[in-house]
Design a protein around this motif. Structure first.
Motif, mmCIF file in Angstrom:
data_model
loop_
_atom_site.group_PDB
_atom_site.id
_atom_site.type_symbol
_atom_site.label_atom_id
_atom_site.label_comp_id
_atom_site.label_asym_id
_atom_site.label_seq_id
_atom_site.Cartn_x
_atom_site.Cartn_y
_atom_site.Cartn_z
ATOM 1 N N ARG A 1 91.690 -57.459 -54.934
ATOM 2 C CA ARG A 1 91.632 -56.987 -53.548
ATOM 3 C C ARG A 1 91.544 -55.469 -53.558
ATOM 4 O O ARG A 1 92.402 -54.813 -54.146
ATOM 5 N N ILE A 2 90.535 -54.942 -52.902
ATOM 6 C CA ILE A 2 90.346 -53.484 -52.893
ATOM 7 C C ILE A 2 90.022 -53.027 -51.470
ATOM 8 O O ILE A 2 89.221 -53.665 -50.783
ATOM 9 N N ARG A 3 90.655 -51.938 -51.084
ATOM 10 C CA ARG A 3 90.331 -51.334 -49.796
ATOM 11 C C ARG A 3 89.271 -50.257 -50.019
ATOM 12 O O ARG A 3 89.196 -49.668 -51.101
ATOM 13 N N GLU A 4 88.474 -50.007 -48.998
ATOM 14 C CA GLU A 4 87.458 -48.952 -49.113
ATOM 15 C C GLU A 4 88.132 -47.640 -49.470
ATOM 16 O O GLU A 4 89.165 -47.286 -48.894
ATOM 17 N N GLY A 5 87.581 -46.934 -50.440
ATOM 18 C CA GLY A 5 88.135 -45.642 -50.840
ATOM 19 C C GLY A 5 89.179 -45.758 -51.928
ATOM 20 O O GLY A 5 89.587 -44.757 -52.499
ATOM 21 N N SER A 6 89.636 -46.966 -52.218
ATOM 22 C CA SER A 6 90.628 -47.104 -53.276
ATOM 23 C C SER A 6 90.041 -47.970 -54.400
ATOM 24 O O SER A 6 88.895 -48.392 -54.339
ATOM 25 N N TYR A 7 90.831 -48.196 -55.403
ATOM 26 C CA TYR A 7 90.325 -48.944 -56.540
ATOM 27 C C TYR A 7 91.370 -49.951 -57.024
ATOM 28 O O TYR A 7 92.525 -49.909 -56.618
ATOM 29 N N SER A 8 90.954 -50.806 -57.912
ATOM 30 C CA SER A 8 91.901 -51.710 -58.551
ATOM 31 C C SER A 8 91.457 -51.940 -59.984
ATOM 32 O O SER A 8 90.264 -51.955 -60.281
ATOM 33 N N ASP B 1 88.919 -58.201 -45.866
ATOM 34 C CA ASP B 1 90.075 -57.907 -45.020
ATOM 35 C C ASP B 1 89.649 -58.061 -43.569
ATOM 36 O O ASP B 1 88.843 -57.284 -43.066
ATOM 37 N N VAL C 1 87.633 -58.826 -51.048
ATOM 38 C CA VAL C 1 88.346 -59.703 -51.970
ATOM 39 C C VAL C 1 87.294 -60.293 -52.912
ATOM 40 O O VAL C 1 86.366 -60.967 -52.462
ATOM 41 N N GLU D 1 87.712 -55.131 -41.605
ATOM 42 C CA GLU D 1 86.498 -55.257 -42.420
ATOM 43 C C GLU D 1 86.285 -54.045 -43.329
ATOM 44 O O GLU D 1 85.162 -53.661 -43.609
#
Lengths: 366, 381
Positions: B123-130, B332, B340, B336
């Motif tokens: 699961r990653i949000r825009e601007g972040s990473y995993s 998300d 995922v 949006e």
């Protein structure tokens, strides 16, 4: 013939292999978890930050590293005499520049003090050196919900679009004693790079801001095929509600106040009015459960286009944000299907929207 | 006796019976998913030697029908044995051998997938990473030493060990763990409710918590949230009972001079690279809410190989990298702005392709052999 036999043997060995404890190292920045979709069971673990910035500092004597947390990049625990404790948290947040009076009032609310006017709140701030950058600091003393004397010292400094918060909070005497060490700690802080700021937890209302209700014209709509139809009130904005909601609307009020209307449905009685009202009270507002008699006493029945709906209203604190919140809930049963309408958000905004919400529920056509 | 056994395992009747059992099994297992849910039905019907009947009010497990592993295993044995008995080397029957080998490969490949593959979600949000994905069905108790300057040391205890109960120790853990209670699925409340019991734990979460055990979930849109009480026993002998739950944030604690986090969390699979979500797109047909396309534009960053490139993952265009496949699975729904990705690690993913090619080639060979033979006969006077 040998190949399948060897393959089978390997696979059988895999089957028989028991799971065991694993030990591994991960880069520190990877511990901060990327954001999760709202409603995901794991959201209780908190939203992490996008990237752990390289923050260096000199740790004062007696402070114990607590590591990164839900939103903070690092933290410390402090123990004092007579089992007193205090905590330090370092948290970057985006878009907080210029909202210092709001921050002051937010912490005042946390310790049970009344809000100050923006001018009076701004006077609480005094300058402080944070790693060579100019910052601001203020302190607030009050009582915790269990009546204990507590104190919060907060320092903040802007770096680009990000505001870095340094918060020392705990038992009043210990916080007072640790303030000089805290100020020394602030001077020692160095941030090597600007990191992507932490996002507010899912469902957290934006802090500050000047959004106002949008003047969208009312538009009749039926959000899903075969579902009821309604007229979306002015100022309500429909947003995706996820798989458990039939529809969701957000409402923005003055001063950043926010509320949301959720529409959901369930076969049969959906668990009953009592269970659902108590779910809202306990899990969402942190209130005690009502008895059936309480629910009957506190609810009112309203005639609607489709028959009748039961309304109930309650106020407490949003379990996710800790901010005061009001829920106005309504349920109605149509053709063996129970429909739940829940308006939840800022108490003043919820009160202002009460009539609109009631009209909305009354006029839904099934 | 040996001859009878040999004949039994090489008989065509056995193959027919097993294929019929397979048909029944697939039908029954599919219907059972309504009540049991996908994962439990898969485990009970296909990843088992037998299907068991549990008489009400009894702990007995009575086998009533062969499970997937037994049917598949016997088919494999039957195939090998029949091949040994009837196969005569030669080009004329090479096609038959290829078809059989293809079927064997298919069976073994599926078994390998069952045993070796893992499925998780990133699961990653825009601007972040995993740089890790999480299981949707497995949990672990993670004891994370966060006192290191650059690294965190994780001791991950799988749920299967927690569910067994008893004492758990590891040289890398600063304390022993004794599992006092473990619920594979649970419900926690902040107030007393009928059927709930107060949690008897020492960790202060700031309030009394009530809980109850729940049966394993059977629906696809919910998942189990385990909870338990583990007793932390320090080397000095001091101990405290701690409530851990998939519904609670990690517990911050200190042991010795180090800071730790204790978290019951979905099992994590860390990667030697990270995916940075640049943009998630949910395109709809103009003027409607009808979905047209979901896609995630990500930057793949791998320091040890100097890789840094952009990739777009779409619904039918997964990213295949480092032995794993990243599918666009969900997003998300609140705004949006998060994606995922389903992450599938299946070492046996190529076997069905090889198997199908082998079977097809075998059939073509066999058909052509007959065709050519037939044509040659017709030509001859």
């Amino acid at each position: 013939m040998q190949f399948p036999a060897i393959t089978l043997a390997i696979l059988l060995a895999q089957v028989c292999r028991a799971e065991d404890i694993k030990v591994y190292h991960v880069p520190k920045e990877a511990s901060a978890k990327a954001g999760l979709p709202s409603g995901h069971p794991d959201t209780a673990h908190g939203h992490g930050i996008a990237a752990s910035p390289k923050i260096t500092y000199t740790k004062p004597e007696g402070w114990t590293e607590a590591g990164p947390g839900e939103m903070r990049v690092t933290g410390f625990n402090i123990s004092g005499p007579n089992d007193s404790t205090a905590q330090v948290a370092v948290t970057p947040l985006a878009d907080m520049k210029g909202k210092e009076p709001f921050i002051v009032n937010m912490w005042r609310q946390q310790v049970g003090l009344d809000e100050l006017s923006p001018e009076a709140a701004a006077k609480e701030l005094s300058p402080v050196d944070i790693g060579g950058d100019p910052g601001q600091i203020f302190e607030i003393a009050g009582k915790s919900p269990d009546g204990k004397a507590i104190k919060i010292v907060t320092a903040m400094a802007n770096r680009g679009s990000t505001t870095w918060f340094y918060k020392l909070q705990g038992d009043e005497a210990l916080v007072t004693a640790q303030k000089p060490a805290f100020v020394t700690f602030l001077k020692s802080v160095k941030i090597a790079e600007t990191a992507a700021p932490a996002e507010l937890p899912s469902g957290h209302p934006p802090i500050g801001g000047t959004s106002s209700p949008s003047a969208q014209p009312s538009a009749p709509m039926s959000p899903r095929e075969g579902g009821p139809s309604w007229t979306v009130p002015a100022g309500w904005k429909e947003v995706p509600g996820g798989e458990f909601l039939f529809a969701k609307f957000t409402i923005a009020g003055d001063g950043g106040a926010q509320a949301a209307v959720n529409v959901s449905t369930s076969a049969g009685d959906g668990g009953g009015l009592l269970a659902n009202v108590n779910r809202w009270r306990v899990m969402q507002l942190g209130l005690g459960a009502w008895s059936e008699a309480d629910v009957l006493k506190q609810s009112k029945t309203v005639e609607t286009v489709g028959g009748q709906a039961t309304f109930v209203e309650m106020s407490g604190k949003d379990a996710r944000t800790g901010q005061p919140a009001t829920i106005i809930g309504a349920t109605t049963t149509q053709n063996g299907q129970t429909w739940f309408y829940k308006l939840m958000g800022d108490p003043k905004l919820a009160a202002a929207q009460r009539e609109t919400f009631t009209k909305f529920v009354k006029e839904v056509k099934y | 006796m040996l001859e009878a056994t040999y004949k039994f395992f090489t008989s065509v009747r056995l193959a027919v019976v097993l294929l019929a059992c397979g048909l029944i099994l697939v039908f029954w297992g599919t219907i059972a998913q309504v009540k049991l849910g996908l994962y439990q039905a898969q485990n009970e019907f296909f990843r088992s030697l037998f299907i068991y009947w549990h008489p009400a009010g009894s702990s007995l497990r009575i086998p009533i029908f062969p499970g997937g592993y037994l049917v598949g295993g016997l088919l494999l044995v039957n195939l090998f044995a029949a091949h040994l008995r009837y196969y005569k080397p030669g080009l004329k029957r090479l096609g038959i051998a290829m078809i059989h080998l293809g079927v064997v490969l298919l069976l073994l490949g599926q078994f390998a997938t069952d045993m070796l593959s893992t499925e998780s979600y990133m699961r990653i949000r825009e601007g972040s990473y995993s740089n890790f994905s999480e299981s949707n069905s497995r949990w672990e108790l993670a004891v994370v030493d966060v006192s290191g300057a650059t690294d965190d040391k994780v001791v991950a205890i799988p749920e299967s060990l927690l569910a067994k109960g008893g004492e758990l120790a590891h040289p890398e853990m600063p304390f022993k763990l004794r599992v006092k209670t473990y619920f594979v699925n649970s419900d926690l409340r902040g107030q007393p409710f009928q059927g709930f019991e107060p949690v008897q734990a020492d960790n202060s979460t700031g309030q009394q918590i009530w809980w109850r055990s729940l049966p394993k979930t059977t629906t696809m849109d919910t998942r189990d949230v385990p909870s338990g009480i583990v007793e932390l026993i320090e080397p000095a002998g001091r101990s405290q009972a701690i409530l851990v739950s998939g519904n609670l944030a990690p517990l911050q604690m200190t042991a010795g001079d180090k800071a730790y986090q204790l978290a019951l969390r979905p099992t994590r699979y860390y990667k030697p690279f990270r995916l940075h979500l640049l943009d998630f797109r949910f395109d709809r047909y103009a003027g409607t809410d009808t979905p047209k396309n979901f896609s995630s534009r990500v930057r793949l960053e791998r320091a040890d190989k100097g890789e840094d490139r952009e990739v777009t993952i779409r619904m039918n265009e997964p990213l295949r990298y480092a032995g794993e496949t990243f599918f666009q699975a969900d997003w998300d729904k609140t705004d949006e702005k998060g994606t995922v990705l389903q992450v599938v690690d299946n070492p046996g993913w190529l076997t069905p392709y090889f198997a199908c090619v082998l079977v097809a080639a075998g059939m073509i060979w066999q058909f052509m052999t007959h065709l050519i033979g037939f044509a040659a006969k017709r030509k001859s006077p």
